[in-house]
Design an enzyme around this catalytic site. Structure first.
Site, PDB file in Angstrom:
ATOM      1  N   GLU A   1       7.182   0.461  -5.018  1.00 17.22           N
ATOM      2  CA  GLU A   1       5.739   0.598  -5.033  1.00 17.22           C
ATOM      3  C   GLU A   1       5.160  -0.750  -5.423  1.00 17.22           C
ATOM      4  OE1 GLU A   1       1.842   1.634  -5.509  1.00 17.22           O
ATOM      5  OE2 GLU A   1       3.376   2.856  -4.573  1.00 17.22           O
TER       6      GLU A   1
ATOM      7  N   SER B   1       0.817  -1.195   0.000  1.00 16.53           N
ATOM      8  CA  SER B   1       0.000   0.000   0.000  1.00 16.53           C
ATOM      9  C   SER B   1       0.853   1.248   0.000  1.00 16.53           C
ATOM     10  CB  SER B   1      -0.894   0.050   1.227  1.00 16.53           C
ATOM     11  OG  SER B   1      -1.029  -1.183   1.830  1.00 16.53           O
ATOM     12  N   CYS B   2       1.237   1.703  -1.169  1.00 12.08           N
ATOM     13  CA  CYS B   2       2.045   2.909  -1.277  1.00 12.08           C
ATOM     14  C   CYS B   2       1.508   3.774  -2.398  1.00 12.08           C
ATOM     15  CB  CYS B   2       3.505   2.559  -1.570  1.00 12.08           C
ATOM     16  SG  CYS B   2       4.243   1.391  -0.407  1.00 12.08           S
ATOM     17  N   THR B   3       1.812   5.068  -2.344  1.00 14.43           N
ATOM     18  CA  THR B   3       1.449   5.979  -3.415  1.00 14.43           C
ATOM     19  C   THR B   3       2.682   6.779  -3.791  1.00 14.43           C
ATOM     20  OG1 THR B   3      -0.758   6.180  -2.447  1.00 14.43           O
ATOM     21  CG2 THR B   3      -0.166   7.759  -4.163  1.00 14.43           C
TER      22      THR B   3
END
Length: 468
Positions: free
Chosen positions: A101, A9-11
């Site tokens: 990511e 869960s990364c942006t």
């Protein structure tokens, strides 16, 4: 001790130099894992290591490395028991890298080219085996790409690279195949947990790089027709219902913040990878994107109406360990670092060429401790979360005050370094300490204020009639 969960869960954000206010190249990302899993800051020295060899503590991946190791900044885990996870940094050649990511790859592709989880490279190793050995962003893409082709990859990932001139985004779509695209100078990209790169121009090496044999692999396994443009996202990526709540809305809000003139649907699978901004992007704009929780929209989780019933997964979440933006502008380098939840923290403009880590950025374990920078900012989050509507104004005031102070300190030392380059490292170390101390002291003061105020929030309150 509880086993560490994998990141998924990364942006991320990448911005070309002509899309920014000051010709900076910017890349950055939120690193998400668990609600209580500290990160540290590190400045790794230039070294010569004979018989340099890397072996992962996470899986069986290992490889020989060059003996010369360039200096670089990084944000390692508080423990290396489950891997190094250096994640991001800037090296002495003004090359920035952020990995990784974690993306979702198409199951049908994996069935033909399975992930080699026994010995393939994982995200925990990528910065460690790439960043200290490269002199440009494009060289970084090629080095990591060659490693993936030789050893395989245990995950589908996206990795960010930048130098003073350009930004590149690399995506691993299967065990041994990858593509990378240069971000146009006048554009930006916001990426969530989906493979994002779209059409590949195999005749344009200035803007696209890719694994050997990727076309043959796709066509021989009938994954895509040969008479259509080669669309990496369509071939290797997912298009699940879960994406519509978990991924596409994050890209939508990022593009909405930077290109508000274009109206889009948060549940669209057709959001473009590359966008041009409506106005030049500042570092504060990039921070705003990585700090977003659908502010001022019906989907904002800080709105009591949305408690425990989120419509969309926001960019900034409680599981964020740290948020970073790596900014390169000529000879000027900035490793912006916000410990904990970006929306409830502050970005500190560290000099990555430092040699001394500010004390509290070296400490912090899984259990709260008052000597850790991570835990100081995490404590703020916990206290504000008691009642966002009641305490957020105190947080906002401290953030504004701290940002102004940090920018003044950074400007002061930029000028001092320009006047006396011979004392650069001495001044850089002094600056990093002053930057860290200022941010921590301001948030410690805020925490003390919030704790004091919240003593009145106890359910055991009893108001006695003064006439009794």
């Amino acid at each position: 001790m509880q086993t560490k969960i994998g990141r998924s869960s990364c942006t991320s954000i990448l911005v070309g130099k002509n899309a920014t206010i000051d010709q900076s190249v910017i890349i950055g990302r939120n690193e998400d894992a668990k609600t209580a899993w500290p990160k540290h800051l590190a400045f790794n020295k230039h070294r010569i290591i004979e018989n340099n060899h890397f072996k992962s503590k996470d899986n069986k991946f290992e490889m020989d490395l060059p003996s010369e190791v360039f200096s670089y900044s990084s944000t390692p885990e508080w423990t290396d028991k489950y891997g190094v996870f250096e994640e991001d940094g800037i090296n002495e050649y003004h090359v920035a890298m952020s990995a990784t990511e974690s993306a979702y790859a198409n199951d049908r592709v994996q069935s033909f080219d399975p992930f080699d989880t026994e010995k393939g490279i994982l995200e925990e190793a990528m910065v460690s085996v790439v960043l200290p050995y490269i002199k440009s962003a494009k060289e970084g893409v090629r080095r990591l790409g060659a490693i993936v082709e030789k050893y395989g990859a245990a995950e589908a990932d996206g990795i960010l690279f930048a130098d003073q001139n350009e930004a590149w985004y690399l995506e691993i779509g299967s065990g041994h195949h990858w593509v990378s695209q240069r971000i146009p100078d006048d554009s930006y990209a916001v990426v969530a947990n989906q493979l994002a790169i779209q059409e590949i121009d195999f005749s344009d090496p200035d803007n696209f790089l890719y694994s050997k044999g990727i076309q043959e692999f796709v066509y021989s396994h009938h994954l895509w027709p040969e008479n259509k443009a080669f669309n990496f996202r369509e071939i290797f990526g997912t298009h699940d219902d879960s994406d519509l709540a978990y991924n596409t809305p994050r890209v939508w809000i990022g593009q909405k913040l930077l290109t508000a003139s274009v109206v889009q649907d948060p549940e669209s699978f057709n959001l473009p990878f590359i966008r041009k901004p409506d106005h030049p992007i500042s570092i504060q704009d990039a921070q705003r994107v990585l700090s977003d929780h659908y502010n001022n929209t019906p989907y904002d989780l800080t709105n009591p109406k949305n408690k425990n019933q989120a419509t969309y997964r926001p960019i900034t979440v409680a599981t964020t360990q740290e948020s970073h933006l790596l900014q390169l502008n000529g000879e000027n380098m900035v490793h912006w670092l916000a410990m904990g939840v970006a929306a409830q923290s502050v970005y500190i403009p560290f000099y990555p060429q430092g040699t001394k880590v500010p004390t509290m950025f070296k400490y912090g374990k899984e259990t709260y401790s008052a000597n850790s920078a991570y835990w100081i900012f995490k404590l703020t989050s916990v206290l504000v979360d008691r009642s966002w509507s009641k305490y957020a104004t105190y947080l906002s005031s401290t953030q504004k005050q701290t940002n102004l102070a940090l920018n003044k300190i950074r400007t002061k030392y930029d000028n001092l370094i320009a006047q006396d380059a011979d004392k650069e490292i001495e001044l850089v170390n002094k600056a990093n300490k002053e930057l860290a101390d200022t941010a921590i002291k301001n948030f410690q003061k805020l925490n003390a204020q919030l704790i004091t105020m919240q003593t009145a929030d106890s359910p055991l309150r009893f108001k006695m009639d003064p006439n009794l």
